[in-house]
Write a protein that holds these residues in place. Sequence first.
Motif, PDB file in Angstrom:
ATOM      1  N   ALA A 182      37.789   1.012  67.598  1.00 45.62           N
ATOM      2  CA  ALA A 182      38.019   2.415  67.965  1.00 45.62           C
ATOM      3  C   ALA A 182      39.456   2.622  68.429  1.00 45.62           C
ATOM      4  O   ALA A 182      40.081   3.650  68.101  1.00 45.62           O
ATOM      5  N   ARG A 183      39.986   1.671  69.180  1.00 46.56           N
ATOM      6  CA  ARG A 183      41.380   1.783  69.626  1.00 46.56           C
ATOM      7  C   ARG A 183      42.335   1.762  68.447  1.00 46.56           C
ATOM      8  O   ARG A 183      43.315   2.507  68.408  1.00 46.56           O
ATOM      9  N   ARG A 184      42.071   0.900  67.472  1.00 46.96           N
ATOM     10  CA  ARG A 184      42.936   0.825  66.293  1.00 46.96           C
ATOM     11  C   ARG A 184      42.907   2.148  65.527  1.00 46.96           C
ATOM     12  O   ARG A 184      43.951   2.685  65.139  1.00 46.96           O
ATOM     13  N   ILE A 185      41.718   2.689  65.312  1.00 47.80           N
ATOM     14  CA  ILE A 185      41.583   3.934  64.568  1.00 47.80           C
ATOM     15  C   ILE A 185      42.254   5.088  65.300  1.00 47.80           C
ATOM     16  O   ILE A 185      42.899   5.947  64.688  1.00 47.80           O
ATOM     17  N   SER A 186      42.116   5.114  66.634  1.00 42.12           N
ATOM     18  CA  SER A 186      42.691   6.224  67.401  1.00 42.12           C
ATOM     19  C   SER A 186      44.204   6.284  67.252  1.00 42.12           C
ATOM     20  O   SER A 186      44.802   7.365  67.297  1.00 42.12           O
ATOM     21  N   GLY A 187      44.845   5.141  67.038  1.00 41.68           N
ATOM     22  CA  GLY A 187      46.287   5.129  66.831  1.00 41.68           C
ATOM     23  C   GLY A 187      46.689   5.631  65.461  1.00 41.68           C
ATOM     24  O   GLY A 187      47.806   6.113  65.268  1.00 41.68           O
ATOM     25  N   LEU A 188      45.774   5.518  64.495  1.00 43.54           N
ATOM     26  CA  LEU A 188      46.053   5.976  63.134  1.00 43.54           C
ATOM     27  C   LEU A 188      45.629   7.422  62.916  1.00 43.54           C
ATOM     28  O   LEU A 188      46.306   8.179  62.227  1.00 43.54           O
ATOM     29  N   ASP A 189      44.473   7.786  63.482  1.00 40.68           N
ATOM     30  CA  ASP A 189      43.911   9.106  63.192  1.00 40.68           C
ATOM     31  C   ASP A 189      43.072   9.581  64.373  1.00 40.68           C
ATOM     32  O   ASP A 189      41.884   9.268  64.465  1.00 40.68           O
ATOM     33  N   PRO A 190      43.651  10.362  65.288  1.00 41.35           N
ATOM     34  CA  PRO A 190      42.881  10.861  66.431  1.00 41.35           C
ATOM     35  C   PRO A 190      41.768  11.821  66.034  1.00 41.35           C
ATOM     36  O   PRO A 190      40.859  12.076  66.822  1.00 41.35           O
ATOM     37  N   ASP A 191      41.822  12.344  64.802  1.00 43.60           N
ATOM     38  CA  ASP A 191      40.812  13.288  64.308  1.00 43.60           C
ATOM     39  C   ASP A 191      39.861  12.618  63.314  1.00 43.60           C
ATOM     40  O   ASP A 191      39.345  13.254  62.391  1.00 43.60           O
ATOM     41  N   TYR A 192      39.612  11.357  63.514  1.00 43.12           N
ATOM     42  CA  TYR A 192      38.862  10.521  62.577  1.00 43.12           C
ATOM     43  C   TYR A 192      37.498  11.110  62.226  1.00 43.12           C
ATOM     44  O   TYR A 192      37.125  11.197  61.056  1.00 43.12           O
ATOM     45  N   ALA A 193      36.732  11.539  63.219  1.00 37.70           N
ATOM     46  CA  ALA A 193      35.371  12.018  62.966  1.00 37.70           C
ATOM     47  C   ALA A 193      35.374  13.374  62.258  1.00 37.70           C
ATOM     48  O   ALA A 193      34.548  13.613  61.367  1.00 37.70           O
ATOM     49  N   ILE A 194      36.277  14.253  62.651  1.00 36.35           N
ATOM     50  CA  ILE A 194      36.376  15.560  61.991  1.00 36.35           C
ATOM     51  C   ILE A 194      36.768  15.380  60.536  1.00 36.35           C
ATOM     52  O   ILE A 194      36.202  16.006  59.637  1.00 36.35           O
ATOM     53  N   ARG A 195      37.745  14.515  60.279  1.00 37.58           N
ATOM     54  CA  ARG A 195      38.210  14.269  58.913  1.00 37.58           C
ATOM     55  C   ARG A 195      37.089  13.671  58.052  1.00 37.58           C
ATOM     56  O   ARG A 195      36.877  14.068  56.896  1.00 37.58           O
TER      57      ARG A 195
END
Length: 493
Positions: free
Chosen positions: A247-260
């Motif tokens: 989750a930390r890795r993804i948050s650095g790439l895409d803070p809008d991961y779930a919406i996208r």
Amino acid sequence: MAVTDRRDPATKQIVLFKNMTTGPIAIMTTAAGAPINRHDTVTLNKRLIFNEFFMDTLTHIVRERIPERVVHAKAGGAFGYFEVTHDITDICKADLFSKIGKRTRIAARFSPAGTDRGGLDTAREARGFAVKFYTNDGNLDFVGFNTPMYAYKDPLLFTTFTRAEKRNPVTNLLDPNMLWDFILSRPETFHFFLIILCDRGIPDGYRHMPGFSIHTYQVANKHGKSYFVRFHFLTDQGIKNLKTDEARRISGLDPDYAIRDLYNAIANGNFPSWSVYIQVLTEEDVKNAGFDVFDVTLILPLDKYPLRPVGKMVLNKNPKNYFADIELLAFCPGNLVKGILGAPDKVFEARRLNYRDAQYYRLGGNFHQIPVNCPRHKAFPYNRDGQPPVHGNMGGIPNYYPNSFNGPVPFDEENAAELIQIYQDEPDNYQQARELYMNEFSPEERQRIAENILITLVSVARPLQERAVKFFEFIHPDLSNKVLRGLQANNTH
């Protein structure tokens, strides 16, 4: 910048719009409809106040934000339908359940509970799971969570809970001292926080997340007999969650991961769906349960009250405009229909007030007339005037009731049931939390729970750490020992 690929319609939305048009779609106008001359699009060496384009756009932009939701501020959402797959008319006469195959339009909104509007989709916290059903009898709103239980039993704790998980008023930073102080002061909250701290605490996008009503609703059949149900929305995509490091890795790439992820799935025709079930109790079941079945901090055991299938929820349409369709989407637990009476617990009663008050503050007294909140049929309330939208403002219909001039009148419901009144004891603080830890978590997951607790607990004041170790002893000595060893290893004080 988010990592994208060729199957990423969200990133390409504005390009797709261009490809669907052959040129500029219209002559540009002011909000009042006056066409704008090209020379008015430059203001240098000209009188600003006489340029209506300048006045129109500059004065509007500072009014483009409405008050942010205090909780559930950030969200993804979509539209679709609910389809009845199994007959439950023996217990509920609501029109949306009237026959197998019946479809009802819905709007759904999924949201991290405490995250600010610009925050991360991958934060470790509970998620809201809200569904609006546009039924023939008016709108029905379910405002649930991705956890099968909630944090507290007394609604007076809402403000305390919300402030404790928000920002410190001095530092404007999230403060683990505040949150742990609240948790340790209200032991019933830990059943809820165990779910958040375990592997289920960070859903892998909204499509892989279940939803639960948390309340035990009273429903009634056509004979006026009452039953009591909890709703479960179980994802057909399979439950998937993210580990902390991922989750930390993804948050650095895409803070809008779930919406996208939700937007792209629907845009690509991969429509997410949820199978809807209920747990059903009779009045005798309620009396003989041995615990408060209306306590939102507890689950109803599945072995005692098994799931009964009801239908399927499918999301197949993305919002056309996020602000108009999702940000203005307003839920009220008091939006009920014939056959669904709501829940008799105090948290539900308080939510009936709290949600309505929030919508009045954010959207104004006529928020029901915002298109996304309108029922599917024409409404005939005795409300008039106020902050727009008012549409026709009910024309020449009388604006008071009762009246002698053919204004709208109430209907007579046969075999109408009334919401029961209940007495609620103090919450059961530990039993179900202990059972969850002992019976549902693997040894590896128990270790990760302790690690997730330590992420924030190592930085709080020593007295809170000591209280936490004693607190976890009541849940299970294994958890207490793991946390204690972790604190000693970190040697933070």
